[in-house]
Design an enzyme around this catalytic site. Structure first.
Site, PDB file in Angstrom:
ATOM      1  N   ALA A 139      -6.768  -2.007 -36.241  1.00 25.94           N
ATOM      2  CA  ALA A 139      -6.734  -1.450 -37.591  1.00 25.94           C
ATOM      3  C   ALA A 139      -5.389  -0.764 -37.859  1.00 25.94           C
ATOM      4  O   ALA A 139      -5.301   0.323 -38.409  1.00 25.94           O
ATOM      5  CB  ALA A 139      -7.887  -0.476 -37.821  1.00 25.94           C
TER       6      ALA A 139
ATOM      7  N   ARG B 122      11.337  -6.286 -36.018  1.00 28.44           N
ATOM      8  CA  ARG B 122      12.165  -5.655 -37.058  1.00 28.44           C
ATOM      9  C   ARG B 122      11.428  -4.538 -37.779  1.00 28.44           C
ATOM     10  O   ARG B 122      12.020  -3.825 -38.583  1.00 28.44           O
ATOM     11  CB  ARG B 122      12.602  -6.703 -38.082  1.00 28.44           C
TER      12      ARG B 122
ATOM     13  N   ASP C  18     -14.764   3.942 -28.181  1.00 29.06           N
ATOM     14  CA  ASP C  18     -15.149   3.527 -29.527  1.00 29.06           C
ATOM     15  C   ASP C  18     -16.568   2.941 -29.482  1.00 29.06           C
ATOM     16  O   ASP C  18     -16.930   2.099 -30.298  1.00 29.06           O
ATOM     17  CB  ASP C  18     -14.150   2.495 -30.112  1.00 29.06           C
TER      18      ASP C  18
ATOM     19  N   HIS D 292      -6.960   4.312 -31.674  1.00 24.43           N
ATOM     20  CA  HIS D 292      -7.032   2.930 -31.164  1.00 24.43           C
ATOM     21  C   HIS D 292      -5.801   2.086 -31.521  1.00 24.43           C
ATOM     22  O   HIS D 292      -5.854   1.198 -32.358  1.00 24.43           O
ATOM     23  CB  HIS D 292      -8.350   2.213 -31.459  1.00 24.43           C
TER      24      HIS D 292
ATOM     25  N   LEU E  59     -14.378  -7.522 -35.660  1.00 23.46           N
ATOM     26  CA  LEU E  59     -14.715  -6.573 -34.602  1.00 23.46           C
ATOM     27  C   LEU E  59     -15.125  -5.246 -35.229  1.00 23.46           C
ATOM     28  O   LEU E  59     -14.437  -4.722 -36.107  1.00 23.46           O
ATOM     29  CB  LEU E  59     -13.511  -6.355 -33.670  1.00 23.46           C
TER      30      LEU E  59
ATOM     31  N   ASP F 239     -10.527  -2.826 -23.502  1.00 25.27           N
ATOM     32  CA  ASP F 239     -11.624  -3.705 -23.076  1.00 25.27           C
ATOM     33  C   ASP F 239     -11.186  -5.154 -22.885  1.00 25.27           C
ATOM     34  O   ASP F 239     -11.973  -5.990 -22.444  1.00 25.27           O
ATOM     35  CB  ASP F 239     -12.803  -3.633 -24.065  1.00 25.27           C
TER      36      ASP F 239
HETATM   37 ZN   LIG Z   1     -14.345   4.140 -34.241  1.00 28.18          ZN
END
Ligand SMILES: [Zn+2]
Length: 426
Positions: free
Chosen positions: A255, A262, A309, A251, A341, A283
């Site tokens: 995360a 830079r 996910d 993803h 989330l 999404d």
């Molecule tokens: Zn996951």
């Protein structure tokens, strides 16, 4: 059972064939081509989708649950949940309704004991990614959804396990519980591998953790696809992990250390490193539509992969639902745990439609990101994610604007919308 399916357009997806036919036998595709190019079997069950698009069944490498089912099956004591008693089959029917025919059951970080128990249970549900030997006989019934095998709706099947955590970054763990995160450990990997019966196909790892490279090498040796993610890594650490054998990204943007002009970091690498592939939750909530477009332009039609996910709350509407050991609150497309989330309620067909709208891609190109590309990541593109002789008869029928009308899984079909003319072969 023999099956003849014709459609206005067939996306293989290497080719787009107008007015084409797919023939399947025993759950495996035996021929694909333009109508009239080859002789059709006379004793086949026949489906006609003259105004629709026939594409390979979708492959989702990141599924935590759906329809009230959580693939970990972990229940936290005392927590109230509106999640009804659900079954894995419910989730798998929901996935198929959204065009998915194969998925990786994906873990959430949990205490080691709970993870081992979950892996053992998950392993029981994994079927081989190879083509099935069976051929089921059945007659169609009226009404929608209708199925070629009595009233049983087709289901997606788990073709492996994705271990998401515990070898991930504390700084970028998202909602994975910090107390259960572990440093890379070959001994732990071996334990997980054994509990999973060797069915771990993908593992998300943060490359900056001490011992990550050794872990990556050991995982790759076992045939596990190492995906980099849940990570605060800079570019050099990310490249070291790629050299150690990692080749996918989990993803992108979520995360992950944020991209800076830079300090491109791991997300910059996810978009540009040659030879690597990367997935994204398209999404519009996890990633803004404009950044989905940036990702698509950078990674292109050959290396971008769509994932859902999706968690247990997918397909359940708003309310409180379970994600592994904790609870989440769902409002629309937002799925929150303590204000953050926590997984998504996205379905992969919607992700493909979003690629069409966010990136302006045609359906032919968008479906590639959820068919051939994920199958290639897993090294199963001879069986899955393609319409070709020898591949599984896993097929999704789309309207021109990207709605799933019907799904075929291993030669069994369910029509969700009145789009098909059916009967015996002419
Ligand atoms: Zn996951």
């Amino acid at each position: 059972m023999k099956l003849v399916i014709s459609a206005g357009l067939v996306i293989t997806p290497q080719e787009s064939l107008k007015d084409a036919v797919v023939v399947a036998e025993g759950g495996v595709v035996s021929a694909v081509g333009r109508r009239g190019e080859f002789e059709l079997p006379s004793d086949a069950e026949r489906f006609d989708f003259p105004h629709a698009v026939l594409a390979p069944g979708l492959v989702d490498v990141h599924v935590h649950g759906g329809a009230g089912w959580d693939v970990m099956g972990i229940r936290a004591g005392g927590a109230k949940s509106r999640t009804r008693a659900a079954s894995r089959e419910d989730m798998e029917r929901l996935l198929a309704r959204h065009g998915v025919t194969s998925y990786l059951a994906t873990t959430v970080t949990a205490p080691v004991k709970a993870t081992l128990a979950a892996l053992e249970r998950m392993a029981e549900s994994v079927v081989s990614g190879k083509n099935p030997p069976f051929a089921q006989k059945g007659r169609a019934k009226g009404g929608a959804p209708s199925s070629s095998r009595h009233d049983e709706e087709v289901r997606a099947r788990a073709i492996g396990i994705h271990l998401e955590g515990p070898f991930i970054s504390r700084a970028k763990c998202g909602v994975h519980p910090v107390k259960d995160l572990l440093r890379p450990s070959l001994a732990r990997l071996n334990e997980f591998w054994k509990a999973a019966g060797g069915h771990i196909k993908m593992m998300t790892v943060a490359p900056e953790l001490p011992g990550a490279e050794k872990l990556i090498r050991a995982a790759v040796e076992r045939g596990i696809v190492v995906s980099l993610g849940h990570s605060d890594a800079d570019l050099p650490a990310t490249r070291r992990a790629l050299r150690a054998g990692a080749r996918h990204f989990t993803h992108t943007f979520n995360a992950m250390r944020a991209v800076s002009h830079r300090d491109p970091g791991i997300a910059g690498a996810a978009m540009t490193e040659p030879g690597a592939t990367a997935d994204i939750i398209a999404d519009g909530v996890h990633v803004a539509p404009e950044m989905v477009d940036v990702f698509l332009r950078a990674r292109g039609a050959d290396a971008a992969v769509l994932i859902s996910d999706g968690i247990s709350a997918t397909g359940m509407g708003d309310g409180r639902h379970r994600l592994g050991p904790f609870e989440v609150e769902v409002r629309g497309l937002r799925c929150l745990h303590k204000g953050r989330l926590a997984g998504s309620v996205l379905t992969l067909d919607a992700a493909a439609r979003n690629v069409m709208s966010f990136g302006g891609w045609p359906l032919e190109r968008a479906v590639r990101l959820a068919t051939l590309n994920p199958a290639r990541v897993l090294g199963i593109e001879a069986q899955k994610g393609v319409i070709a002789p020898g591949a599984a008869a896993d097929l999704t029928v789309w309207s021109r604007n990207g709605e799933v009308l019907a799904t075929f899984a291993r030669g069994q079909g369910t029509v969700y919308a009145k789009a098909a003319r059916r009967g015996r072969a002419r």
